[in-house]
Write an enzyme that holds these catalytic residues in place. Structure first.
Site, PDB file in Angstrom:
ATOM      1  N   ALA A 192       0.864  -1.179   0.000  1.00 36.18           N
ATOM      2  CA  ALA A 192       0.000   0.000   0.000  1.00 36.18           C
ATOM      3  C   ALA A 192       0.900   1.227   0.000  1.00 36.18           C
ATOM      4  O   ALA A 192       2.066   1.165   0.407  1.00 36.18           O
ATOM      5  CB  ALA A 192      -0.898  -0.023   1.224  1.00 36.18           C
TER       6      ALA A 192
ATOM      7  N   GLY B   7       0.584  -5.256   0.800  1.00 35.07           N
ATOM      8  CA  GLY B   7      -0.609  -5.358  -0.051  1.00 35.07           C
ATOM      9  C   GLY B   7      -0.312  -6.017  -1.387  1.00 35.07           C
ATOM     10  O   GLY B   7      -1.223  -6.566  -2.019  1.00 35.07           O
TER      11      GLY B   7
ATOM     12  N   GLU C  36      -0.515  -9.618  -0.744  1.00 34.80           N
ATOM     13  CA  GLU C  36      -1.926  -9.920  -0.507  1.00 34.80           C
ATOM     14  C   GLU C  36      -2.725  -9.920  -1.817  1.00 34.80           C
ATOM     15  O   GLU C  36      -3.631 -10.729  -2.005  1.00 34.80           O
ATOM     16  CB  GLU C  36      -2.507  -8.916   0.492  1.00 34.80           C
ATOM     17  CG  GLU C  36      -1.908  -9.106   1.892  1.00 34.80           C
ATOM     18  CD  GLU C  36      -2.231  -7.950   2.828  1.00 34.80           C
ATOM     19  OE1 GLU C  36      -1.827  -6.808   2.510  1.00 34.80           O
ATOM     20  OE2 GLU C  36      -2.883  -8.182   3.855  1.00 34.80           O
TER      21      GLU C  36
ATOM     22  N   GLU D 228       4.223  -5.295   7.329  1.00 32.65           N
ATOM     23  CA  GLU D 228       3.313  -4.374   8.026  1.00 32.65           C
ATOM     24  C   GLU D 228       3.631  -4.144   9.493  1.00 32.65           C
ATOM     25  O   GLU D 228       3.566  -3.010   9.973  1.00 32.65           O
ATOM     26  CB  GLU D 228       1.861  -4.875   7.903  1.00 32.65           C
ATOM     27  CG  GLU D 228       1.241  -4.666   6.540  1.00 32.65           C
ATOM     28  CD  GLU D 228       1.482  -5.813   5.582  1.00 32.65           C
ATOM     29  OE1 GLU D 228       2.372  -6.648   5.849  1.00 32.65           O
ATOM     30  OE2 GLU D 228       0.782  -5.877   4.567  1.00 32.65           O
TER      31      GLU D 228
HETATM   32  N1  DAK Z   1       4.606   3.310  -0.730  1.00 28.47           N
HETATM   33  C1  DAK Z   1       5.018   4.488  -1.227  1.00 28.47           C
HETATM   34  N2  DAK Z   1       6.177   4.643  -1.904  1.00 28.47           N
HETATM   35  C2  DAK Z   1       6.946   3.556  -2.071  1.00 28.47           C
HETATM   36  C3  DAK Z   1       6.575   2.285  -1.573  1.00 28.47           C
HETATM   37  C4  DAK Z   1       5.331   2.188  -0.866  1.00 28.47           C
HETATM   38  N3  DAK Z   1       4.861   1.025  -0.385  1.00 28.47           N
HETATM   39  N4  DAK Z   1       7.558   1.413  -1.874  1.00 28.47           N
HETATM   40  C5  DAK Z   1       8.494   2.086  -2.554  1.00 28.47           C
HETATM   41  N5  DAK Z   1       8.125   3.387  -2.676  1.00 28.47           N
HETATM   42  C6  DAK Z   1       8.867   4.458  -3.334  1.00 28.47           C
HETATM   43  C7  DAK Z   1      10.087   4.880  -2.526  1.00 28.47           C
HETATM   44  O1  DAK Z   1       9.699   5.789  -1.503  1.00 28.47           O
HETATM   45  C8  DAK Z   1      10.945   5.543  -3.587  1.00 28.47           C
HETATM   46  O2  DAK Z   1      10.420   6.820  -3.842  1.00 28.47           O
HETATM   47  P1  DAK Z   1      11.436   8.056  -4.144  1.00 28.47           P
HETATM   48  O3  DAK Z   1      12.347   8.104  -2.975  1.00 28.47           O
HETATM   49  O4  DAK Z   1      12.137   7.644  -5.429  1.00 28.47           O
HETATM   50  O5  DAK Z   1      10.514   9.220  -4.304  1.00 28.47           O
HETATM   51  C9  DAK Z   1      10.657   4.666  -4.818  1.00 28.47           C
HETATM   52  O6  DAK Z   1       9.427   3.979  -4.560  1.00 28.47           O
HETATM   53  C10 DAK Z   1      11.739   3.620  -5.058  1.00 28.47           C
HETATM   54  O7  DAK Z   1      11.918   2.907  -3.845  1.00 28.47           O
HETATM   55  P2  DAK Z   1      13.354   2.669  -3.179  1.00 28.47           P
HETATM   56  O8  DAK Z   1      14.274   3.770  -3.510  1.00 28.47           O
HETATM   57  O9  DAK Z   1      13.104   2.366  -1.748  1.00 28.47           O
HETATM   58  O10 DAK Z   1      13.820   1.365  -3.972  1.00 28.47           O
HETATM   59  P3  DAK Z   1      14.737   0.200  -3.453  1.00 28.47           P
HETATM   60  O11 DAK Z   1      15.015  -0.657  -4.635  1.00 28.47           O
HETATM   61  O12 DAK Z   1      15.894   0.728  -2.672  1.00 28.47           O
HETATM   62  O13 DAK Z   1      13.831  -0.627  -2.411  1.00 28.47           O
HETATM   63  C11 DAK Z   1      11.799  -1.723  -1.658  1.00 28.47           C
HETATM   64  C12 DAK Z   1      12.709  -1.302  -2.863  1.00 28.47           C
HETATM   65  C13 DAK Z   1      10.516  -2.282  -2.231  1.00 28.47           C
HETATM   66  C14 DAK Z   1      12.527  -2.819  -0.874  1.00 28.47           C
HETATM   67  C15 DAK Z   1      11.568  -0.505  -0.754  1.00 28.47           C
HETATM   68  O14 DAK Z   1      11.076   0.561  -1.572  1.00 28.47           O
HETATM   69  C16 DAK Z   1      10.569  -0.755   0.313  1.00 28.47           C
HETATM   70  O15 DAK Z   1      10.883  -1.333   1.356  1.00 28.47           O
HETATM   71  N6  DAK Z   1       9.322  -0.285   0.102  1.00 28.47           N
HETATM   72  C17 DAK Z   1       8.310  -0.345   1.101  1.00 28.47           C
HETATM   73  C18 DAK Z   1       7.745  -1.735   1.248  1.00 28.47           C
HETATM   74  C19 DAK Z   1       6.630  -1.698   2.227  1.00 28.47           C
HETATM   75  O16 DAK Z   1       6.872  -1.572   3.450  1.00 28.47           O
HETATM   76  N7  DAK Z   1       5.421  -1.684   1.717  1.00 28.47           N
HETATM   77  C20 DAK Z   1       4.243  -1.379   2.473  1.00 28.47           C
HETATM   78  C21 DAK Z   1       3.768  -2.568   3.188  1.00 28.47           C
HETATM   79  S1  DAK Z   1       2.400  -2.089   4.178  1.00 28.47           S
HETATM   80  C22 DAK Z   1      -4.943  -1.401   4.924  1.00 28.47           C
HETATM   81  C23 DAK Z   1      -4.766  -2.647   4.480  1.00 28.47           C
HETATM   82  C24 DAK Z   1      -3.549  -3.013   3.982  1.00 28.47           C
HETATM   83  C25 DAK Z   1      -2.513  -2.142   3.951  1.00 28.47           C
HETATM   84  C26 DAK Z   1      -2.710  -0.877   4.392  1.00 28.47           C
HETATM   85  C27 DAK Z   1      -3.925  -0.498   4.880  1.00 28.47           C
HETATM   86  N8  DAK Z   1      -6.201  -1.062   5.506  1.00 28.47           N
HETATM   87  C28 DAK Z   1      -7.007  -2.154   5.917  1.00 28.47           C
HETATM   88  C29 DAK Z   1      -6.563   0.268   5.727  1.00 28.47           C
HETATM   89  C30 DAK Z   1      -1.268  -2.568   3.425  1.00 28.47           C
HETATM   90  C31 DAK Z   1      -0.158  -2.116   3.927  1.00 28.47           C
HETATM   91  C32 DAK Z   1       1.091  -2.427   3.267  1.00 28.47           C
HETATM   92  O17 DAK Z   1       1.155  -2.879   2.152  1.00 28.47           O
END
Ligand code: DAK
Length: 260
Positions: free
Chosen positions: A65, A110, A113, A133
């Site tokens: 997400a 997400g 998921e 998460e």
């Molecule tokens: N959201 C927003 N931006 C993201 C992102 C994300 N999930 N993942 C990556 N980006 C952005 C980075 O901020 C970066 O942006 P800039 O700095 O270039 O502006 C760009 O994508 C490239 O990312 P990186 O520079 O970090 O690239 P790397 O190759 O170094 O790393 C990575 C790739 C995928 C390992 C890393 O970006 C990362 O750890 N990303 C976050 C992964 C993550 O934690 N995802 C979120 C999981 S939480 C809900 C239900 C479900 C959910 C939410 C609410 N409700 C019931 C309300 C779900 C939650 C989730 O999915």
């Protein structure tokens, strides 16, 4: 037509690519709304016989997400986001046609998921799965705590969710999260070939078998077997069953009107 998705249909097989390149295809509200609209369009189009979901670009399926959107969301926004996503993921799971997630890179949070809401997951060898998460102070909220445990078992689901460990494609395959691993180059061909193999079979029988498996997961064995018997009986009333069995007896391939 869509701001966050690419959509194409070739020979009855639809491909939805999540297309938010700046955030590695993270899912914001608008993307999930568009995904819902696109799934409804797929459901309404009888010429679409199979669906592949993938991520645009070389590096990511869906990196979760959109954290930049969620960071300032309060309880009310969180709740409406959850209800929207729940509806969209459930409508994906309820499609009567076969759905495959072509996981071409990061499938985190997400993203993992979303892949689990598809029938089958094919991973490219650069795929990375994980549920990060709890490290963000939330829990998997797009069905992750439920679908992951059903897919790979309670112990492994707890390990992945509680440690937030990321796993590669081979490990995902080993534990049953990915059905198959292939190269990046061959990913879509492998998925398309798999769908074509499904399309050689009776479409009603495929839809009913899929529904029985989904519904049966939430039932005790006796009720599941009863549901299966009812559905089995229903299949005996179809032209499909007549064609399938007649074709066997006539020593020819059955023609259900799907892809050749
Ligand atoms: N959201 C927003 N931006 C993201 C992102 C994300 N999930 N993942 C990556 N980006 C952005 C980075 O901020 C970066 O942006 P800039 O700095 O270039 O502006 C760009 O994508 C490239 O990312 P990186 O520079 O970090 O690239 P790397 O190759 O170094 O790393 C990575 C790739 C995928 C390992 C890393 O970006 C990362 O750890 N990303 C976050 C992964 C993550 O934690 N995802 C979120 C999981 S939480 C809900 C239900 C479900 C959910 C939410 C609410 N409700 C019931 C309300 C779900 C939650 C989730 O999915």
């Amino acid at each position: 037509m869509y701001n966050h998705l690419l959509y194409e249909v070739n020979d009855g097989i639809a491909v939805i690519s999540i297309n938010n390149p700046k955030s590695l295809n993270a899912l914001n509200t608008e993307t999930i709304e568009e995904l819902g609209a696109c799934i409804n369009a797929v459901a309404a189009d009888s010429s679409v016989k199979g669906l592949i979901i993938t991520g645009a670009g070389p590096k990511s399926f869906v990196a979760g997400a959109d954290i930049s959107e969620m960071v300032n969301s309060g309880a009310e926004k969180g709740r409406s986001f959850a209800m929207l996503a729940d509806k969209v993921f459930s409508s994906l799971e309820a499609l009567p046609i076969v759905t495959i997630a072509a996981v071409n890179g990061y499938a985190l949070g997400g993203g993992c998921e979303l892949a689990m809401a598809c029938d089958i997951r094919v991973a490219s060898d650069n795929a990375i799965f994980g549920q990060p998460e709890v490290g963000l102070g939330i829990i998997p909220g797009f069905g992750g705590t439920q679908r992951l445990a059903r897919l790979i078992g309670k112990g492994r689901a707890k390990e992945l969710i509680l440690t937030t460990d990321r796993i590669n494609a081979e490990e995902a395959y080993r534990i049953g999260l990915a059905n198959k691993v292939t190269t990046k180059e061959e990913l879509l061909t492998v998925c398309t070939d798999m769908i074509r193999r499904v399309l050689k079979n009776g479409p009603f029988a495929v839809a009913v078998a899929k529904r029985c498996i989904e519904s049966g997961m939430d039932m005790d064995l006796q009720n599941g077997l009863q549901m299966e018997a009812d559905a089995f009986g229903l299949c005996f009333a179809t032209d499909e069953k007549m064609e399938g069995m007649t074709a066997f007896l006539e020593k020819r391939k059955a023609n259900f009107g799907g892809a050749k």
